[in-house]
Design a protein around this motif. Structure first.
Motif, short mmCIF file in Angstrom:
data_model
loop_
_atom_site.label_atom_id
_atom_site.label_comp_id
_atom_site.label_asym_id
_atom_site.label_seq_id
_atom_site.Cartn_x
_atom_site.Cartn_y
_atom_site.Cartn_z
N MET A 173 7.24 5.08 -2.34
CA MET A 173 8.00 6.04 -1.84
C MET A 173 9.12 6.58 -2.77
SD MET A 173 9.95 6.43 1.86
CE MET A 173 8.53 5.98 2.51
N ASN A 206 0.65 -1.43 0.00
CA ASN A 206 -0.02 -0.19 -0.06
C ASN A 206 0.86 1.31 -0.03
OD1 ASN A 206 -2.53 -1.41 0.43
ND2 ASN A 206 -2.02 -1.91 2.37
N THR A 207 2.02 1.02 -0.06
CA THR A 207 3.02 2.09 0.06
C THR A 207 4.17 2.23 -1.01
OG1 THR A 207 2.67 2.28 2.40
CG2 THR A 207 4.29 3.75 1.88
N VAL A 250 -1.26 6.79 5.17
CA VAL A 250 -0.51 7.75 5.73
C VAL A 250 -1.05 9.24 5.37
CG1 VAL A 250 1.80 9.14 5.39
CG2 VAL A 250 1.93 6.71 5.52
N TYR A 275 -1.07 11.28 -1.42
CA TYR A 275 0.48 11.71 -1.09
C TYR A 275 0.94 12.30 0.35
CZ TYR A 275 0.79 10.90 -6.37
OH TYR A 275 0.70 10.46 -7.42
N ILE A 288 5.48 10.20 -0.48
CA ILE A 288 4.98 9.06 -0.21
C ILE A 288 3.66 8.75 -0.66
CG2 ILE A 288 4.39 7.53 1.82
CD1 ILE A 288 6.46 9.46 3.56
N ASN A 289 3.42 7.74 -1.59
CA ASN A 289 2.24 7.36 -2.07
C ASN A 289 1.62 6.54 -1.11
OD1 ASN A 289 -0.04 6.76 -3.70
ND2 ASN A 289 1.10 7.03 -5.51
N SER A 290 0.71 6.89 -0.33
CA SER A 290 0.02 5.99 0.68
C SER A 290 -1.21 6.68 1.16
CB SER A 290 0.93 5.68 1.95
OG SER A 290 0.21 4.99 2.99
#
Length: 203
Positions: free
Chosen positions: A64, A61-62, A190, A162, A185-187
């Motif tokens: 970076m 799910n992440t 987060v 992001y 961060i593509n999550s």
């Protein structure tokens, strides 16, 4: 990584900061390579740009991307692309915000109907190059944090997707002259968490 200096004011609860612990051999290796360059007295433009720094999979799910200034000029590159792609919101908490390219990206997003909100520290608001006057003139709400402790964070959350964090103020000097680091961060997880934290300020 993050915005906190190793000082009593930054990590003792006086200043507002953001720090991030990343469990990733690939990311750790990039930071180690960057450290070794500087430890061997290769700073600023003398350093080499590190490869393999984008689209690093942390988990399912992440994803970076890691950037080191001044060799990776991220403000007019990948960060510009992220801000230009925003459709719902951009929430920025920034110690110093003077970079005209990023100020224009935020204004363009506002014109597209994106909900743009910004918090800066009073220290930067007193700087004659601060972008907060231009942002306010464009209809973007900007809060100035003028408590005793500094609003020392350098972060932004975009579209429940992001999160941008690192040591870099959004200034020309940070991108083009300083030794700095920045993460995109593509999550969703987060981004959701950091959005809620941002919106809790001032409540």
């Amino acid at each position: 990584t993050g915005s906190a200096n190793i000082s009593n004011t930054c990590i003792g609860g006086y200043n507002t900061n953001v720090s991030l612990l990343i469990d990733s051999p690939k990311v750790a290796d990039l930071y180690t390579q960057e450290f070794k360059q500087m430890y061997n007295l290769k700073f600023h433009t003398i350093k080499k740009a590190l490869d393999g720094n984008t689209n690093i999979k942390i988990d399912n799910n992440t994803i970076m991307s890691v950037y080191f200034a001044p060799k990776h000029q991220v403000f007019r590159g990948d960060l510009h692309q992220v801000l230009s792609s925003a459709k719902k919101y951009i929430y920025v908490e920034m110690f110093y915000l003077t970079n005209k390219f990023l100020v224009n990206d935020l204004i363009d997003a506002k014109k597209r109907g994106v909900d743009v909100k910004v918090i800066v520290d009073a220290t930067s608001a007193a700087n004659k190059y601060s972008g907060h006057h231009t942002l306010r003139a464009a209809g973007i709400p900007v809060k100035t944090e003028n408590w005793g402790g500094k609003m020392h964070s350098k972060a932004a959350t975009i579209d429940d997707r992001y999160y941008v964090i690192g040591s870099m103020n959004w200034t020309g000097k940070a991108e083009l002259h300083n030794d700095e680091n920045l993460l995109i961060i593509n999550s969703q997880q987060v981004a959701n968490a950091t959005k809620n934290t941002f919106l809790s300020y001032g409540k």
